[in-house]
Scaffold this motif. Structure first.
Motif, short mmCIF file in Angstrom:
data_model
loop_
_atom_site.label_atom_id
_atom_site.label_comp_id
_atom_site.label_asym_id
_atom_site.label_seq_id
_atom_site.Cartn_x
_atom_site.Cartn_y
_atom_site.Cartn_z
N TRP A 13 0.82 -1.21 0.04
CA TRP A 13 0.05 -0.03 0.16
C TRP A 13 0.91 1.14 0.01
CZ3 TRP A 13 -5.30 -0.11 -0.29
CH2 TRP A 13 -5.94 -1.16 -0.13
N TYR A 14 0.40 2.22 -0.77
CA TYR A 14 1.08 3.57 -0.98
C TYR A 14 0.04 4.70 -0.54
CZ TYR A 14 4.34 0.60 -3.56
OH TYR A 14 5.20 -0.35 -3.73
N ALA A 16 5.67 11.99 -4.64
CA ALA A 16 5.56 10.78 -4.94
C ALA A 16 4.94 9.74 -4.06
CB ALA A 16 7.05 10.43 -5.08
N PRO A 17 4.29 8.80 -4.39
CA PRO A 17 3.92 7.95 -3.57
C PRO A 17 5.04 7.34 -2.31
CG PRO A 17 3.32 7.13 -5.87
CD PRO A 17 4.65 8.21 -5.72
N ARG A 18 4.38 7.21 -1.22
CA ARG A 18 5.20 6.66 0.02
C ARG A 18 4.86 5.46 0.35
NH1 ARG A 18 5.27 8.91 6.22
NH2 ARG A 18 2.96 8.86 5.84
N LEU A 19 5.81 4.32 0.56
CA LEU A 19 5.29 3.20 0.93
C LEU A 19 4.86 2.92 2.50
CD1 LEU A 19 5.45 0.18 0.36
CD2 LEU A 19 7.81 0.19 1.32
N LEU A 20 3.78 2.31 2.65
CA LEU A 20 3.11 2.47 3.86
C LEU A 20 3.24 0.88 4.52
CD1 LEU A 20 -0.38 4.12 3.45
CD2 LEU A 20 1.66 5.15 4.68
N ILE A 21 2.65 -0.13 3.62
CA ILE A 21 2.88 -1.30 3.94
C ILE A 21 3.38 -2.32 2.97
CG2 ILE A 21 0.83 -3.14 4.59
CD1 ILE A 21 1.05 -1.20 6.88
N TYR A 22 4.00 -3.25 3.28
CA TYR A 22 4.44 -4.41 2.33
C TYR A 22 3.91 -5.75 3.11
CZ TYR A 22 8.24 -4.66 5.13
OH TYR A 22 9.66 -4.82 6.13
N VAL A 70 -4.39 10.13 -1.52
CA VAL A 70 -4.96 8.89 -2.35
C VAL A 70 -4.01 7.74 -1.88
CG1 VAL A 70 -5.10 8.05 -4.75
CG2 VAL A 70 -5.26 10.67 -4.24
N TYR A 71 -4.72 6.77 -1.73
CA TYR A 71 -4.03 5.37 -1.45
C TYR A 71 -4.11 4.47 -2.68
CZ TYR A 71 -3.92 7.33 3.08
OH TYR A 71 -3.52 8.11 4.20
N TYR A 72 -2.74 3.83 -2.84
CA TYR A 72 -2.94 2.85 -4.02
C TYR A 72 -2.28 1.43 -3.39
CZ TYR A 72 -2.94 6.66 -7.33
OH TYR A 72 -3.10 7.67 -8.04
N CYS A 73 -3.13 0.36 -3.89
CA CYS A 73 -2.38 -1.03 -3.49
C CYS A 73 -1.59 -1.35 -4.92
CB CYS A 73 -3.55 -2.04 -3.27
SG CYS A 73 -4.80 -2.39 -4.55
N ALA A 81 9.06 -7.25 -5.46
CA ALA A 81 9.09 -6.68 -4.17
C ALA A 81 8.28 -5.14 -4.02
CB ALA A 81 10.50 -6.37 -3.40
N GLU A 82 8.21 -4.83 -3.12
CA GLU A 82 7.59 -3.19 -2.94
C GLU A 82 8.52 -2.17 -3.31
OE1 GLU A 82 8.18 -5.16 -0.51
OE2 GLU A 82 9.74 -4.38 1.06
N LEU A 83 7.96 -1.01 -3.71
CA LEU A 83 8.91 0.10 -4.18
C LEU A 83 9.18 0.80 -2.96
CD1 LEU A 83 6.58 0.36 -7.25
CD2 LEU A 83 9.15 0.18 -7.38
#
Lengths: 108, 120
Positions: free
Chosen positions: A35-36, A43-49, A85-88, B105-107
């Motif tokens: 999730w970003y 830029a998108p920021r990584l939240l969850i992996y 805005v949140y992206y998967c 993998a995740e970015l």
């Protein structure tokens, strides 16, 4: 190609309330989902992996769950800085890593 | 902590080739710990993965763009680059470079993005 479908397109929430965002994959992606968060002009920021692991520095109010084809991002108590805005994104299937179309979380 | 920065022309004519470079700091592009990728976002729309490269030069492209995309790496400059040929207005987008710890993998680290407009 795996299609990622996010719902709802827009979520209106009051500060302090819980927000629940959904992401569905057209076929299983195991737990290979991220999730970003994206704010305007950034830029998108990584939240969850890994579907449920918070990235470094992400507050505990963000949590992810799910596996296979159904995933959820929960923001337990929305803060002003969480409106975005949140992206998967799935990264299970080669060669393409596909994104959902996004859910906009706006102030109610 | 890695930092990535895109650079290149902001305006490209239709049918020409879009060329962008991503400069990496805070780490070596030759590290076996990272793959390097490009993602784009048309104005007001969602994200699309373009492709990735490993420092060895192995490349991985989105099948929908594969015929027009070339990603390369310059280890001496700690940079990697994107070339997209035969561009049209549909290629107008913010282009981001990013890193992943594995091929699938995740970015985790992103550049700030650069807007490229395709117009005559």
């Amino acid at each position: 190609e795996i299609v990622m479908t996010q719902s709802p397109a827009t979520l209106s929430v009051s500060p302090g309330e819980r927000a629940t965002l959904s992401c569905r994959a057209s076929q299983s992606v195991s737990s290979n989902l991220a999730w970003y968060q994206q704010k305007p002009g950034q830029a998108p920021r990584l939240l969850i992996y890994g579907a449920s692991t918070r990235a470094t520095g992400i507050p505990a109010r963000f949590s992810g769950s799910g596996s296979g084809t159904e995933f959820t991002l929960t923001i337990s108590s929305l803060q002003s800085e969480d409106f975005a805005v949140y992206y998967c994104q799935q990264y299970n299937n080669w060669p393409s890593r596909t994104f959902g179309q996004g859910t906009k979380v706006e102030i109610k | 902590q890695l930092q990535l920065q895109e650079s290149g022309p902001g305006l490209v004519k239709p049918s020409e080739t879009l060329s962008l470079t991503c400069t990496v700091s805070g780490g070596s592009i030759s590290s076996s710990s990272y793959y390097w990728g490009w993602i784009r976002q048309p104005p007001g729309k969602g994200l699309e993965w373009i492709g990735s490269i490993y420092y060895s030069g192995s490349t991985y492209y989105n099948p929908s763009l594969k015929s027009r995309v070339t990603i390369s790496v310059d280890t001496s400059k700690n940079q990697f680059s994107l070339k997209l040929s035969s561009v049209t207005a549909a290629d107008t987008a913010v282009y981001y470079c990013a890193s992943t710890a594995k091929l699938l993998a995740e970015l985790d680290y992103w550049g700030q993005g650069t807007l490229v407009t395709v117009s005559s």
